[in-house]
Design a protein around this motif. Structure first.
Motif, PDB file in Angstrom:
ATOM      1  N   ILE A 122       0.754  -1.255  -0.227  1.00 48.05           N
ATOM      2  CA  ILE A 122      -0.009  -0.135  -0.014  1.00 48.05           C
ATOM      3  C   ILE A 122       0.895   1.095  -0.094  1.00 48.05           C
ATOM      4  O   ILE A 122       0.686   1.996  -0.588  1.00 48.05           O
ATOM      5  N   THR A 123       1.658   1.514   0.908  1.00 46.26           N
ATOM      6  CA  THR A 123       2.609   2.799   0.996  1.00 46.26           C
ATOM      7  C   THR A 123       3.485   2.844  -0.295  1.00 46.26           C
ATOM      8  O   THR A 123       3.595   1.607  -0.804  1.00 46.26           O
ATOM      9  N   VAL A 124       3.835   3.735  -0.502  1.00 42.94           N
ATOM     10  CA  VAL A 124       4.483   4.081  -1.732  1.00 42.94           C
ATOM     11  C   VAL A 124       5.933   3.329  -1.785  1.00 42.94           C
ATOM     12  O   VAL A 124       6.388   2.685  -2.676  1.00 42.94           O
ATOM     13  N   ASP A 125       6.554   3.222  -0.536  1.00 38.66           N
ATOM     14  CA  ASP A 125       7.716   2.380  -0.151  1.00 38.66           C
ATOM     15  C   ASP A 125       7.635   1.156  -0.712  1.00 38.66           C
ATOM     16  O   ASP A 125       8.284   0.398  -1.324  1.00 38.66           O
ATOM     17  N   ARG A 126       6.561   0.358  -0.116  1.00 36.00           N
ATOM     18  CA  ARG A 126       6.093  -0.862  -0.521  1.00 36.00           C
ATOM     19  C   ARG A 126       5.843  -1.118  -1.816  1.00 36.00           C
ATOM     20  O   ARG A 126       6.221  -2.286  -2.448  1.00 36.00           O
ATOM     21  N   GLU A 154       8.434  15.520  -9.169  1.00 38.92           N
ATOM     22  CA  GLU A 154       7.527  15.553 -10.101  1.00 38.92           C
ATOM     23  C   GLU A 154       6.116  15.306  -9.904  1.00 38.92           C
ATOM     24  O   GLU A 154       5.177  15.455 -10.832  1.00 38.92           O
ATOM     25  N   ASP A 155       5.805  15.091  -8.823  1.00 41.13           N
ATOM     26  CA  ASP A 155       4.270  14.887  -8.259  1.00 41.13           C
ATOM     27  C   ASP A 155       3.817  13.420  -8.661  1.00 41.13           C
ATOM     28  O   ASP A 155       2.723  13.483  -8.863  1.00 41.13           O
ATOM     29  N   LEU A 156       4.845  12.675  -9.240  1.00 41.94           N
ATOM     30  CA  LEU A 156       4.189  11.352  -9.775  1.00 41.94           C
ATOM     31  C   LEU A 156       4.086  10.221  -8.682  1.00 41.94           C
ATOM     32  O   LEU A 156       3.516   9.525  -8.721  1.00 41.94           O
ATOM     33  N   PHE A 157       4.838  10.544  -7.576  1.00 38.56           N
ATOM     34  CA  PHE A 157       4.494   9.624  -6.348  1.00 38.56           C
ATOM     35  C   PHE A 157       3.968  10.717  -5.168  1.00 38.56           C
ATOM     36  O   PHE A 157       4.630  11.475  -4.976  1.00 38.56           O
ATOM     37  N   GLN A 158       2.880  10.244  -4.754  1.00 43.04           N
ATOM     38  CA  GLN A 158       2.283  11.520  -3.824  1.00 43.04           C
ATOM     39  C   GLN A 158       1.898  10.543  -2.361  1.00 43.04           C
ATOM     40  O   GLN A 158       1.490   9.297  -2.695  1.00 43.04           O
ATOM     41  N   THR A 159       1.992  10.986  -1.407  1.00 39.01           N
ATOM     42  CA  THR A 159       1.322  10.282  -0.086  1.00 39.01           C
ATOM     43  C   THR A 159       0.734  11.609   0.593  1.00 39.01           C
ATOM     44  O   THR A 159       1.315  12.705   1.058  1.00 39.01           O
ATOM     45  N   ASN A 160      -0.554  11.381   0.483  1.00 33.34           N
ATOM     46  CA  ASN A 160      -1.324  12.417   1.010  1.00 33.34           C
ATOM     47  C   ASN A 160      -1.926  12.127   2.637  1.00 33.34           C
ATOM     48  O   ASN A 160      -3.145  11.455   2.666  1.00 33.34           O
ATOM     49  N   ILE A 161      -1.435  12.418   3.690  1.00 37.48           N
ATOM     50  CA  ILE A 161      -1.996  11.750   4.954  1.00 37.48           C
ATOM     51  C   ILE A 161      -3.142  12.835   5.335  1.00 37.48           C
ATOM     52  O   ILE A 161      -3.084  13.966   5.306  1.00 37.48           O
ATOM     53  N   GLY A 162      -4.100  12.069   5.714  1.00 34.63           N
ATOM     54  CA  GLY A 162      -5.306  12.828   6.006  1.00 34.63           C
ATOM     55  C   GLY A 162      -6.146  13.434   4.817  1.00 34.63           C
ATOM     56  O   GLY A 162      -7.060  14.480   5.184  1.00 34.63           O
ATOM     57  N   ALA A 163      -5.696  13.142   3.765  1.00 34.96           N
ATOM     58  CA  ALA A 163      -6.490  13.531   2.580  1.00 34.96           C
ATOM     59  C   ALA A 163      -7.871  12.866   2.443  1.00 34.96           C
ATOM     60  O   ALA A 163      -8.545  13.076   1.492  1.00 34.96           O
ATOM     61  N   VAL A 164      -8.267  11.762   3.123  1.00 34.80           N
ATOM     62  CA  VAL A 164      -9.617  11.270   3.138  1.00 34.80           C
ATOM     63  C   VAL A 164     -10.376  11.691   3.954  1.00 34.80           C
ATOM     64  O   VAL A 164      -9.997  11.423   5.100  1.00 34.80           O
ATOM     65  N   ARG A 165     -11.542  12.092   3.834  1.00 33.93           N
ATOM     66  CA  ARG A 165     -12.515  12.580   4.685  1.00 33.93           C
ATOM     67  C   ARG A 165     -13.427  11.347   5.266  1.00 33.93           C
ATOM     68  O   ARG A 165     -13.984  10.955   4.094  1.00 33.93           O
ATOM     69  N   VAL A 166     -13.582  11.157   6.304  1.00 32.58           N
ATOM     70  CA  VAL A 166     -14.559  10.147   6.821  1.00 32.58           C
ATOM     71  C   VAL A 166     -15.468  10.771   7.767  1.00 32.58           C
ATOM     72  O   VAL A 166     -15.465  11.588   8.612  1.00 32.58           O
TER      73      VAL A 166
END
Lengths: 251, 303
Positions: A122-126, A154-166
């Motif tokens: 799931i994470t970019v790293d993995r 280049e914005d091609l890999f992004q990790t956005n913590i808290g970007a999902v609103r529940v």
């Protein structure tokens, strides 16, 4: 118009298995057209958690990932040889995602355990390390780090913590922005529901990213009829050169 | 105004590309260089993939060279006979160059070799031209007539031919050899070769500066057209949309450049070109010597 598109694209995605909690998700669009004035795009991913029973104890987490087509690539490192810097060591990657975005509802430490991250990549790293890395260098992790660093810039890999609103542990939505330098192909959106760090349900959907119109025509011609395409390029060059010369005669 | 390029697969500012094309077009019309050695690095800088930049700039150079040559033809400053001799040599040289290039690629490190040859050739030629034109300016200030028509080994060779436009009566061997050399370098370095040909014509063949530029452009048209076709059919890396934007700027720039070139004196023109060549050489040299900010680079693997 937007509402119609939303309704049209509201694909109810198949839940992974019959469970106490199921994910129902949809995309604002499942097709992205790259035209001449394409300048990035935004995809809204939304849905709800369907439950037979009251909300179970434990922390709810939602993670959304969008992955671009996987392509082989070479990562090179410059080293100093004598007075000059030259490309020296190189590492081949069999299949690295050309785009990877992961949006979460909370920090990874709170909603995703290591084992499930390993299993689902799931994470970019993995997601990067899960691909076939051919170990031709003594320190492959330095190379994958570099890949992540350059792609993130280049914005091609992004990790956005808290970007999902529940909302109320049931409804969720998140938007993923696709940059302008996209590669054509089938993109995959995945949505994971986690409880206390463990993935309890997931869903996925395809997004078709395609060139259209003039872009499509030129790309196809260049690959299928290269000689005609080359001649056409030259003809345009000659016509432009002659045209400018003729036009400037009168100045 | 952003525009998405279908082959390069990136989105860039259209006005920026028009400006780049215009700048290189002015230089092309002024100095008779195709501008390949300038536009290719500039395109890298904008974010165009190197393979696409090299192939597309060749197509752009065809357009600006034609625009420039037509302007020169009207002013009768193209030596067609000399151009054909150079061209024949150039095509032979290009074939040899492609052959050398393939051998080097199998050995790896072709990238480095291209850069090194850029630094070497640009440095030597730029320095020679700079010193020579400084001397010319100094002696013309001192009131001495510049020594034209030096008789050197070039004039002792057989197979002499009259080049009326250049006012020369020399053997065809030196111009043909210059053509071959330029062809080889053009194929290896991916440029038209004007920046090597112009000094060679001035200093080796003794052609008048005014004729040199039009003649050089004439030869460049054919070499770059050949290169464009080769890239389009083997690598699929010519981006028509990118080329279109560059050449609209380029052809207009070439016309302006030709006019500017007609106003400036020959010595001034030469010293400007020398300064330009040295500047590019310095930049490329520094890139090789200084520690790069990012040591790693990502390259796609051709499918």
């Amino acid at each position: 118009m937007i509402r119609a598109a939303l309704a049209l694209a509201l694909l109810v995605l198949a839940p992974s298995a019959a469970m106490a909690e199921e994910l129902l998700a949809g995309l604002s669009r499942n097709r992205v057209s790259i035209s001449a004035n394409f300048d990035g795009s935004e995809i809204l991913i939304f849905g709800a958690v369907k439950r037979e029973a009251p909300v179970a104890a434990g922390r709810t987490g939602i993670i959304v990932t969008v992955e671009g087509p996987r392509v082989p690539l070479t990562i090179r490192r410059k080293d100093r040889v004598g007075p000059i810097w030259i490309n020296d060591a190189a590492m081949e990657v069999d299949a690295a995602p050309s785009f990877y975005a992961v949006n979460t509802s909370a920090p990874f430490g709170d909603i995703l355990n290591h084992v499930d991250d390993l299993r689902e990549a799931i994470t970019v790293d993995r997601a990067i390390r899960a691909v076939g890395v051919v170990d031709t260098v003594p320190d492959p992790s330095a190379f994958t780090d570099a890949l992540m660093r350059i792609r993130a810039r280049e914005d091609l890999f992004q990790t956005n913590i808290g970007a999902v609103r529940v909302r109320e542990d049931t409804l969720f939505d998140s938007s993923v922005s696709l940059p302008a330098n996209l590669v054509e192909g089938i993109y995959t959106a995945r949505i994971f529901l986690t409880r206390d760090g463990a993935v309890v349900s997931s869903a996925s959907s395809a997004i078709n990213v395609q060139k259209v119109g003039l872009e499509r025509f030129l790309y196809t011609l260049a690959h299928e009829d290269p000689l005609v395409y080359g001649m056409m390029s030259l003809a345009i060059a000659i016509a432009a050169g002659w045209g400018a010369s003729a036009a400037f005669r009168y100045f | 105004m952003q525009i998405y390029l279908p082959i390069a697969e990136v989105s860039v500012n259209a006005l920026l590309l028009l400006g780049l094309g215009g700048l290189v077009g002015i230089l092309s019309g002024m100095f008779g260089v195709g501008g390949g050695f300038l536009i290719t690095p500039l395109l890298f800088f904008v974010g165009i993939p190197p393979a696409v930049a090299v192939a597309t700039s060749a197509n752009q150079i065809v357009a600006s060279s034609i625009s420039g040559v037509l302007a020169h033809l009207r002013r009768r400053t193209v030596d067609l006979r000399m151009g054909v001799v150079l061209l024949v040599g150039g095509l032979v040289g290009a074939a040899i160059g492609v052959w050398i290039f393939n051998i080097l690629r199998e050995m790896g490190q072709v990238d480095l070799l291209v850069r090194l040859s850029y630094v070497l050739f640009l440095g030597v030629i730029g320095a020679l031209m700079f010193v020579e034109s400084l001397n010319a300016i100094r002696s013309s200030r001192a009131g001495k007539a510049p020594a034209r028509r030096r008789h050197n080994w070039v004039h002792a060779l057989p197979m002499k031919m009259k080049f009326r436009t250049s006012g020369l009566y020399i053997s065809v061997i030196p111009p043909a050899l210059v053509g071959v050399l330029v062809g080889v370098l053009a194929a290896i370095m991916g440029v038209g070769g004007g920046f090597i040909m112009v000094p060679a014509m001035i200093y080796l063949l003794g052609m008048p500066t005014k004729v040199v530029i039009g003649t050089s452009l004439f030869q460049i048209i054919f070499v770059t057209a050949f290169t464009t076709l080769l890239h389009a059919t083997t690598n699929y890396t010519v981006d028509l949309l990118l080329a279109l934007l560059l050449l609209v700027g380029g052809v207009i720039g070439a016309q302006i450049g030709t006019r500017m070139g007609g106003v400036l004196k020959a010595e001034q023109l030469r010293i400007l070109l020398a300064a330009l060549v040295l500047a590019v050489c310095g930049k490329l040299g520094l890139d090789l010597l200084l520690r790069p900010a990012e040591l790693y680079s990502i390259a796609g693997v051709a499918p």
